[in-house]
Scaffold this motif. Sequence first.
Motif, PDB file in Angstrom:
ATOM      1  N   SER A   1     -10.451   9.301  -6.400  1.00  0.00           N
ATOM      2  CA  SER A   1     -10.697   9.761  -7.770  1.00  0.00           C
ATOM      3  C   SER A   1     -11.444  11.093  -7.730  1.00  0.00           C
ATOM      4  O   SER A   1     -11.976  11.503  -6.682  1.00  0.00           O
ATOM      5  CB  SER A   1     -11.538   8.722  -8.520  1.00  0.00           C
ATOM      6  OG  SER A   1     -12.814   8.667  -7.918  1.00  0.00           O
TER       7      SER A   1
ATOM      8  N   ASP B   1       0.836  -1.217   0.000  1.00  0.00           N
ATOM      9  CA  ASP B   1       0.000   0.000   0.000  1.00  0.00           C
ATOM     10  C   ASP B   1       0.862   1.254   0.000  1.00  0.00           C
ATOM     11  O   ASP B   1       0.549   2.234  -0.692  1.00  0.00           O
ATOM     12  CB  ASP B   1      -0.922   0.008   1.231  1.00  0.00           C
ATOM     13  CG  ASP B   1      -2.104  -0.934   1.051  1.00  0.00           C
ATOM     14  OD1 ASP B   1      -2.274  -1.445  -0.080  1.00  0.00           O
ATOM     15  OD2 ASP B   1      -2.842  -1.158   2.019  1.00  0.00           O
TER      16      ASP B   1
ATOM     17  N   ASN C   1      -5.554   8.896  -2.212  1.00  0.00           N
ATOM     18  CA  ASN C   1      -5.573   9.283  -3.628  1.00  0.00           C
ATOM     19  C   ASN C   1      -6.938   9.003  -4.277  1.00  0.00           C
ATOM     20  O   ASN C   1      -7.047   8.236  -5.238  1.00  0.00           O
ATOM     21  CB  ASN C   1      -4.470   8.550  -4.417  1.00  0.00           C
ATOM     22  CG  ASN C   1      -3.105   8.827  -3.835  1.00  0.00           C
ATOM     23  OD1 ASN C   1      -2.812   9.949  -3.425  1.00  0.00           O
ATOM     24  ND2 ASN C   1      -2.270   7.805  -3.778  1.00  0.00           N
TER      25      ASN C   1
ATOM     26  N   LYS D   1       2.018   1.985  -3.394  1.00  0.00           N
ATOM     27  CA  LYS D   1       0.931   2.467  -4.261  1.00  0.00           C
ATOM     28  C   LYS D   1       0.591   3.915  -3.932  1.00  0.00           C
ATOM     29  O   LYS D   1       0.399   4.737  -4.826  1.00  0.00           O
ATOM     30  CB  LYS D   1      -0.317   1.595  -4.048  1.00  0.00           C
ATOM     31  CG  LYS D   1      -0.251   0.255  -4.752  1.00  0.00           C
ATOM     32  CD  LYS D   1      -1.607  -0.409  -4.647  1.00  0.00           C
ATOM     33  CE  LYS D   1      -1.520  -1.869  -5.005  1.00  0.00           C
ATOM     34  NZ  LYS D   1      -2.643  -2.633  -4.498  1.00  0.00           N
TER      35      LYS D   1
ATOM     36  N   GLN E   1      -1.460   6.033  -6.599  1.00  0.00           N
ATOM     37  CA  GLN E   1      -2.577   5.132  -6.915  1.00  0.00           C
ATOM     38  C   GLN E   1      -3.600   5.130  -5.784  1.00  0.00           C
ATOM     39  O   GLN E   1      -3.266   5.384  -4.626  1.00  0.00           O
ATOM     40  CB  GLN E   1      -2.050   3.708  -7.121  1.00  0.00           C
ATOM     41  CG  GLN E   1      -1.207   3.551  -8.355  1.00  0.00           C
ATOM     42  CD  GLN E   1      -0.573   2.169  -8.415  1.00  0.00           C
ATOM     43  OE1 GLN E   1      -1.063   1.232  -7.821  1.00  0.00           O
ATOM     44  NE2 GLN E   1       0.527   2.074  -9.112  1.00  0.00           N
ATOM     45  N   ARG E   2      -4.833   4.788  -6.134  1.00  0.00           N
ATOM     46  CA  ARG E   2      -5.916   4.774  -5.138  1.00  0.00           C
ATOM     47  C   ARG E   2      -5.777   3.546  -4.235  1.00  0.00           C
ATOM     48  O   ARG E   2      -5.588   2.433  -4.701  1.00  0.00           O
ATOM     49  CB  ARG E   2      -7.257   4.712  -5.869  1.00  0.00           C
ATOM     50  CG  ARG E   2      -8.455   4.686  -4.955  1.00  0.00           C
ATOM     51  CD  ARG E   2      -9.745   4.517  -5.756  1.00  0.00           C
ATOM     52  NE  ARG E   2     -10.910   4.574  -4.906  1.00  0.00           N
ATOM     53  CZ  ARG E   2     -11.370   3.540  -4.217  1.00  0.00           C
ATOM     54  NH1 ARG E   2     -10.761   2.363  -4.280  1.00  0.00           N
ATOM     55  NH2 ARG E   2     -12.443   3.674  -3.463  1.00  0.00           N
TER      56      ARG E   2
END
Length: 726
Positions: free
Chosen positions: A687, A600, A685, A603, A608-609
Amino acid sequence: MERSFKTEVESLRLGDGQTFHGEGILAVTKALLQSGVSYVGGYQGAPVSHLIDVLVDAKPLLDELGVHLETSTSEAAAAAMLGASINYPLRGAATWKATVGTNVASDALSNLASAGVKGGTLIVIGEDYGEGASIIQERSHAFAMKSQMWLLDPRPNLPTIVNMVERGFELSEISNTPVMLELRIRACHVYGRFATKANRRPQFSRHDVIEKPDFDFSRICLPPATYAQEKHKIEHRMPAAIKFVRDHKLNEIFAGDANDVGIVMQGGLYNTVVRVLHQLGLADAFGNSRIPLYVLNVTYPLVPDEVATFCAGKKAVLMVEEGQPDYLEQALNVILRRADLQTKVHGKDVLPMAGEYTSETVLRGLVKFLDLVAPRGVDVARAKARVEVVDGHKAKAMSLLGAPVPPRPPSFCTGCPERPIFSALKIVEREMGPTHISADIGCHTFSTLAPFNLGNTVLGYGMGLASSVGLAPNFKKRVISIMGDGGFWHNGLTNGVASANFNKDDGVLVIMKNGYSSATGWQWLPSSLQSRAGGPSGMTIEKALRGVGVRWMKKVYNYNVGNVTRVLKDAMTTAERGLKVIIAEGECMLAKQRRVRAEDAKKIQAGQRVAKPKFGVDDQVCTGDHSCIRLSGCPSLTVKDNPDKLRRDPVATVIETCVGCGNCGEVSHAAILCPSFYKTELVYNPSAIERLVDRVRRRVIAWLATPEAAPTPSVPGEARFAAAAE
Ligand code: SF4
Ligand code: SF4
């Protein structure tokens, strides 16, 4: 193994004259390579797990040296592996946790000790005794005596430990006898340094092919060879060992001016004794003692003339020997009687027979000894005053506390996949009434403690099922046995499952399949998704169960407490006779978090989400009866003051350490407790759409709520977002 030991592996490559810094158990690992070991193996268990773990990571180095590494499936397998040294001059080492591991290994060990060895054989045993121990409290000394193997107990100091490993191989070879190196918890974890030597290529390694097998009937454990082997132990091996220990001064004598008395101690207790002498003003900070010390780095066999020389001219000695029975004290008395010396031996008369010798215990015993024997030139009154100081500190601490500190039992980690199974068992027990539960060794043994208190007996690793079969016919309900996947491969498949099927026993077995040998530090198992070779081994618990004829087998996902409860009830009530096996699947949360956190973090850094589930309790709904806590026991589930001024019961709350396993909510639903649990997600992160939805939600909530109650981010600047609430 899930954890990486890259740094430790580097220290195994140190050469001549360099300095090793680190833990005692890692110093042993380096010393094995310096001794030219041909093969090494063992079974994990605290406090010696690191030895094998580090060697697994050091495979390239072992390959260079031609050292074979075997990660054994039990201590019995590791002990039997040492048979390589019976006929061939191969140096070998094995390691495990004692005394339980030595119990498991003892069949092979007896045979090994009877046959004798050509190659040096060293067994590194982690003596798990005392306050930090997790097993039955016994001593390895008994095994050394009964099988005539030599027992080293080095003082916890890295150069001494390393020297004893190297000398241990020589001792083994000269006396044709396996040698045990006993390391207590503190010796394994003591930090220090020693000057290294270059690693030695084994005289016979996996690069040197043995062309012709050796056959020597005198080394087979079958009569009449066994009679000759027993005589060989007494007439050759024991005298050779005593001579070697004496000639190479493996035991240490430290002189002191108060020499009408002395202290004899197991080497492993040296640091404690010296610390106490320092506190009493009888030694300096470097261990120079006024009372002469005889440090037994070899506790079996004793060297009678060395003992007599130390005791001669002394009116009394104190034997500091941890645990029971008092083997060494008895042996000392016999040696002195035979030597016609009148030195009085004190030991268990001033020190406790059972339990760990902490520095406070030794302090009190040593002061009693000094008071009894009044050594020349020692201020006994000053020593006694020290005990009064300790008593004063303790009394003051108690008065500051106001009341004794409540005991806090150890428990499963936050989010542990084994907890939901016991929550389900609690629900089943509530609905169907209690039955006998045979517990086993592993993290799941915590079930025997609060808040579950499930598990009536523990009989050994992988022995849960075997320990229930005598009782099962006498019980109205089916008895339940628990076993971990570690225990299954260690012992449970044959002694439990095959035996139960062979006898057509009728019971319920729950196998906790968490994917690792978790309690010992996440080593891989035959059924793990990975093996040392990378990728799965191809062995599965399901295939093994089918192979031994199990017909009733169900798999459950642990966190679905409702389903686990249903399957448990089904196993308890089905008309089908025979063994019912429930495989409870859920990855060890500690291992999973270690893996997932790193993934994680990468990421999140890459933009990244990442969504992390979190659970909470609505304090407006919670009634404060705390059934959820009693049925879950999760350390992240606790209490806080009730926000309702008209109610006094504290409400349940979920704290930051929650890993979002969902067990508390599941339990609440399965046990029809209350609807106060909710799930949210922390989204890193998010959207653009998620950000928009978040903004709209916050505005609506702010419009609905009073201005004071409008939500604000609790961690300013953190990219977090309540995406879903239920
Ligand atoms: S180490 Fe793993 S299996 Fe053991 S208690 Fe923790 S989460 Fe559970
Ligand atoms: S979801 Fe509940 S049981 Fe799971 S870690 Fe969080 S508080 Fe504990």
